[in-house]
Design a protein around this motif. Structure first.
Motif, PDB file in Angstrom:
ATOM      1  N   SER A  50       0.778  -1.232   0.000  1.00  0.00           N
ATOM      2  CA  SER A  50       0.000   0.000   0.000  1.00  0.00           C
ATOM      3  C   SER A  50       0.812   1.285   0.000  1.00  0.00           C
ATOM      4  O   SER A  50       0.235   2.375   0.042  1.00  0.00           O
ATOM      5  N   THR A  51       2.146   1.199  -0.032  1.00  0.00           N
ATOM      6  CA  THR A  51       2.955   2.407  -0.021  1.00  0.00           C
ATOM      7  C   THR A  51       4.108   2.283  -1.008  1.00  0.00           C
ATOM      8  O   THR A  51       4.526   1.176  -1.378  1.00  0.00           O
ATOM      9  N   GLU A  52       4.630   3.434  -1.398  1.00  0.00           N
ATOM     10  CA  GLU A  52       5.802   3.458  -2.275  1.00  0.00           C
ATOM     11  C   GLU A  52       6.995   2.799  -1.588  1.00  0.00           C
ATOM     12  O   GLU A  52       7.771   2.073  -2.216  1.00  0.00           O
ATOM     13  N   ALA A  53       7.116   3.027  -0.279  1.00  0.00           N
ATOM     14  CA  ALA A  53       8.223   2.421   0.459  1.00  0.00           C
ATOM     15  C   ALA A  53       8.127   0.903   0.434  1.00  0.00           C
ATOM     16  O   ALA A  53       9.149   0.208   0.299  1.00  0.00           O
ATOM     17  N   ALA A  54       6.908   0.375   0.549  1.00  0.00           N
ATOM     18  CA  ALA A  54       6.731  -1.075   0.502  1.00  0.00           C
ATOM     19  C   ALA A  54       7.077  -1.620  -0.878  1.00  0.00           C
ATOM     20  O   ALA A  54       7.674  -2.700  -1.000  1.00  0.00           O
ATOM     21  N   LYS A  81       9.294  -0.413  -2.946  1.00  0.00           N
ATOM     22  CA  LYS A  81      10.754  -0.423  -3.039  1.00  0.00           C
ATOM     23  C   LYS A  81      11.354  -1.574  -2.237  1.00  0.00           C
ATOM     24  O   LYS A  81      12.313  -2.214  -2.677  1.00  0.00           O
ATOM     25  N   VAL A 119       0.368  -3.692  -7.425  1.00  0.00           N
ATOM     26  CA  VAL A 119      -0.405  -3.021  -6.381  1.00  0.00           C
ATOM     27  C   VAL A 119      -1.867  -2.975  -6.818  1.00  0.00           C
ATOM     28  O   VAL A 119      -2.166  -2.672  -7.974  1.00  0.00           O
ATOM     29  N   ALA A 127      -4.637  -0.023  -3.177  1.00  0.00           N
ATOM     30  CA  ALA A 127      -3.955   1.243  -2.856  1.00  0.00           C
ATOM     31  C   ALA A 127      -3.754   2.097  -4.099  1.00  0.00           C
ATOM     32  O   ALA A 127      -3.841   3.328  -4.042  1.00  0.00           O
ATOM     33  N   GLN A 163      -5.551   5.506  -3.450  1.00  0.00           N
ATOM     34  CA  GLN A 163      -4.561   6.577  -3.291  1.00  0.00           C
ATOM     35  C   GLN A 163      -3.625   6.536  -4.497  1.00  0.00           C
ATOM     36  O   GLN A 163      -2.408   6.295  -4.356  1.00  0.00           O
ATOM     37  N   ASP A 178      -0.206   8.488  -4.583  1.00  0.00           N
ATOM     38  CA  ASP A 178       0.797   8.018  -3.633  1.00  0.00           C
ATOM     39  C   ASP A 178       1.611   6.861  -4.208  1.00  0.00           C
ATOM     40  O   ASP A 178       2.792   6.691  -3.889  1.00  0.00           O
ATOM     41  N   ILE A 179       0.966   6.035  -5.036  1.00  0.00           N
ATOM     42  CA  ILE A 179       1.639   4.884  -5.633  1.00  0.00           C
ATOM     43  C   ILE A 179       2.288   5.240  -6.967  1.00  0.00           C
ATOM     44  O   ILE A 179       3.417   4.848  -7.265  1.00  0.00           O
ATOM     45  N   GLY A 236      -5.690  12.284   1.677  1.00  0.00           N
ATOM     46  CA  GLY A 236      -4.755  12.731   2.708  1.00  0.00           C
ATOM     47  C   GLY A 236      -4.425  14.198   2.689  1.00  0.00           C
ATOM     48  O   GLY A 236      -3.730  14.689   3.592  1.00  0.00           O
TER      49      GLY A 236
END
Length: 335
Positions: A220-224, A226, A237, A240, A244, A247-248, A300
């Motif tokens: 669900s996140t860009e960090a995940a 990576k 993905v 998410a 959002q 965000d992705i 957000g």
């Protein structure tokens, strides 16, 4: 002459580092146009289209897409090898960059048609299907699967399944890192309740280094994204990227693909949708058919609720056009 088919395959494989999952009633062609504005490189998937609908039902209109969507893959559902081969030919004729077979959807409707996740219990049949599809295809045929279903032991069945796919000539798969419970859980519950097993999927990449494997489920996140790319060839993905999307996808071209071009801002994405919206409305379409996919763009941020409310209320009005979108944009603090 240059081998354009090989060039296309290489391009699609690169794009598969980040993909947006096929999601029923969500990833239609308007959604994909919207997502493409945020990322020029990510691989986009259609909603699942059933082979019977195409071959027996004559529903070829389900394959329509816009040229701007490339690279775009079509996902097929089915379990009859000959029928899937014919559907694959149709998809290739339409110009898709990849044809994907669904071996992961847990819905009752899919089970009753003997395809989707239930095919995890019939790897020989899946192998026959993908072999027939590959023989009929001018582009790569891929598979999206689960780690197992019901009482299967994923550590046993998943490597066996992947071996069958590799033997059938498949070189790229996406693995949803959850088991599917076909008895006792709804499709919605199957997206959340079965535990994620990322280490098992990572282990499959180690066991099958020649396969291009993407991981899916709960990301669900860009960090995940990576982090998963430290272990896998690609990341897919789902929700998410829909709820959002910026965000992705907003910085994906730079972060995931190394593109140095300045990405569009959220506001620029909205304005870039104007031509598409106006053409659709002028042709008799409804504004809401497009804007329903845009509701999460400002998730957000201050004013996001107003953005959603104005779009949701205004897009359903008779004669609604881009002015509604412009009004919604004024309600957002997108600095």
């Amino acid at each position: 002459m240059p081998d354009t088919s090989r060039d296309k395959m290489t391009s699609v494989i690169r794009s598969a580092r980040l993909s947006v999952a096929p999601m029923m009633q969500w990833t239609d062609r308007h959604c994909r146009v919207f997502h493409r504005l945020m990322s020029q490189h990510s691989l986009l998937y259609t909603e699942m289209v059933t082979a019977p609908a195409l071959v027996r039902g004559g529903a070829r209109h389900l394959l329509e897409f816009y040229p701007a969507e490339h690279p775009v893959a079509v996902q097929l559902g089915g379990s009859d090898a000959a029928e899937l081969a014919e559907a694959t030919r149709m998809c290739c004729d339409e110009g898709y960059d990849e044809v994907n077979l669904n071996v992961g959807c847990p819905s009752d409707r899919v089970q009753s048609g003997a395809f989707g996740a239930i095919l995890m219990t019939q790897p020989d049949l899946v192998a026959d299907c993908v072999s027939a599809m590959r023989a009929a295809s001018s582009v790569e045929v891929t598979v999206k699967c689960r780690i197992g279903v019901d009482d299967q032991i994923p550590e046993d069945v998943l490597p066996q399944f992947l071996q069958k796919m590799q033997d059938a000539g498949v070189t790229r798969l996406t693995i949803h890192a959850r088991k599917a419970w076909l008895k006792g859980l709804s499709p919605k519950e199957n997206r959340d309740i079965p535990p994620l097993d990322y280490p098992l999927v990572y282990a499959m990449k180690q066991a099958f280094p020649d396969l291009h494997l993407s991981i899916n489920g709960g990301i669900s996140t860009e960090a995940a994204v990576k982090e998963h790319l430290q272990h896998m060839d690609g990341v897919m993905v789902g929700r998410a990227a829909y709820h959002q999307p910026y965000d992705i996808l907003g910085n994906a071209d730079a972060v995931i693909f190394g593109d140095t071009r300045q990405p569009l801002s959220r506001v620029e994405v909205v304005m870039a949708m104007q031509d598409h919206i106006e053409r659709h409305v002028a042709a008799g379409g409804k504004l809401s058919q497009i804007t329903k996919h845009m509701l999460g763009l400002f998730a957000g941020l201050p004013g996001a609720r107003n953005w959603r409310r104005i779009l949701s209320d205004g897009a359903h009005q008779e004669g609604a056009g881009f002015d509604v979108v412009r009004d919604a944009l004024l309600a957002v603090d997108a600095r």
